[in-house]
Design a protein around this motif. Structure first.
Motif, PDB file in Angstrom:
ATOM      1  N   ALA A  46       3.289   6.693 -38.342  1.00  0.00           N
ATOM      2  CA  ALA A  46       3.905   7.908 -37.791  1.00  0.00           C
ATOM      3  C   ALA A  46       5.416   7.740 -37.690  1.00  0.00           C
ATOM      4  O   ALA A  46       5.904   6.729 -37.180  1.00  0.00           O
ATOM      5  N   ASN A  67      -0.181  13.012 -44.584  1.00  0.00           N
ATOM      6  CA  ASN A  67       0.694  14.113 -44.978  1.00  0.00           C
ATOM      7  C   ASN A  67       2.126  13.649 -44.880  1.00  0.00           C
ATOM      8  O   ASN A  67       2.488  12.902 -43.984  1.00  0.00           O
ATOM      9  N   GLU A  80       0.184  15.306 -49.772  1.00  0.00           N
ATOM     10  CA  GLU A  80      -1.016  15.083 -48.954  1.00  0.00           C
ATOM     11  C   GLU A  80      -2.031  14.334 -49.799  1.00  0.00           C
ATOM     12  O   GLU A  80      -1.817  14.122 -50.998  1.00  0.00           O
ATOM     13  N   ASN A  97       6.728  10.145 -43.649  1.00  0.00           N
ATOM     14  CA  ASN A  97       5.501  10.539 -42.982  1.00  0.00           C
ATOM     15  C   ASN A  97       5.856  11.588 -41.928  1.00  0.00           C
ATOM     16  O   ASN A  97       6.652  11.312 -41.030  1.00  0.00           O
ATOM     17  N   SER A  99       3.420  13.192 -40.097  1.00  0.00           N
ATOM     18  CA  SER A  99       2.243  13.400 -39.249  1.00  0.00           C
ATOM     19  C   SER A  99       2.090  12.252 -38.257  1.00  0.00           C
ATOM     20  O   SER A  99       2.868  11.297 -38.273  1.00  0.00           O
ATOM     21  N   ASN A 100       1.069  12.349 -37.429  1.00  0.00           N
ATOM     22  CA  ASN A 100       0.774  11.296 -36.456  1.00  0.00           C
ATOM     23  C   ASN A 100      -0.222  10.283 -36.985  1.00  0.00           C
ATOM     24  O   ASN A 100      -0.605   9.355 -36.276  1.00  0.00           O
TER      25      ASN A 100
END
Length: 115
Positions: A46, A67, A80, A97, A99-100
């Motif tokens: 992340a 993602n 993705e 990145n 996203s988490n």
């Protein structure tokens, strides 16, 4: 010849300027018999990113999970799971990145690109 699993390969943290939360595994290289090329698995945690850079060799990428964004030659491209890209030699690029969850991707380069 090699048949293995990514869990069996040592993960190396990339500790360079312009890099954050980035890790790499060398999956296949000349050591395993693939002369001239190296297939690496990158993981960006992340908030992670690779440096914004260019180099004299091309590479190809396949996104396994997560993602993110691939900044390529001045344009941000969403990536993705299932996305793929060809980055020509000399083109500025950066993976991020957004996203988490982890962003994982394959990167294949000529052997000179892995030194």
């Amino acid at each position: 010849m090699i048949v293995s699993h990514k869990s069996m390969v040592e993960e190396i943290e990339i500790d360079n300027v312009g890099v954050k939360n980035a890790f790499m595994k060398v999956l296949i290289s000349p050591k395993e018999g693939w002369e001239g090329y190296v297939m690496r698995l990158f993981k960006l945690k992340a908030g992670g990113f690779t440096p914004k850079h260019a180099h004299p060799w091309p590479h190809i990428n396949y996104i396994i999970s997560g993602n993110g964004t691939l900044h390529l030659d001045g344009k941000d491209n969403s990536i993705e799971s299932g996305s793929f890209a060809y980055v020509p030699a000399g083109k500025t690029h950066q993976f991020m990145n957004i996203s988490n969850t982890d962003l994982e991707f394959i990167c294949i380069v000529p052997e000179e690109g892995h030194k």
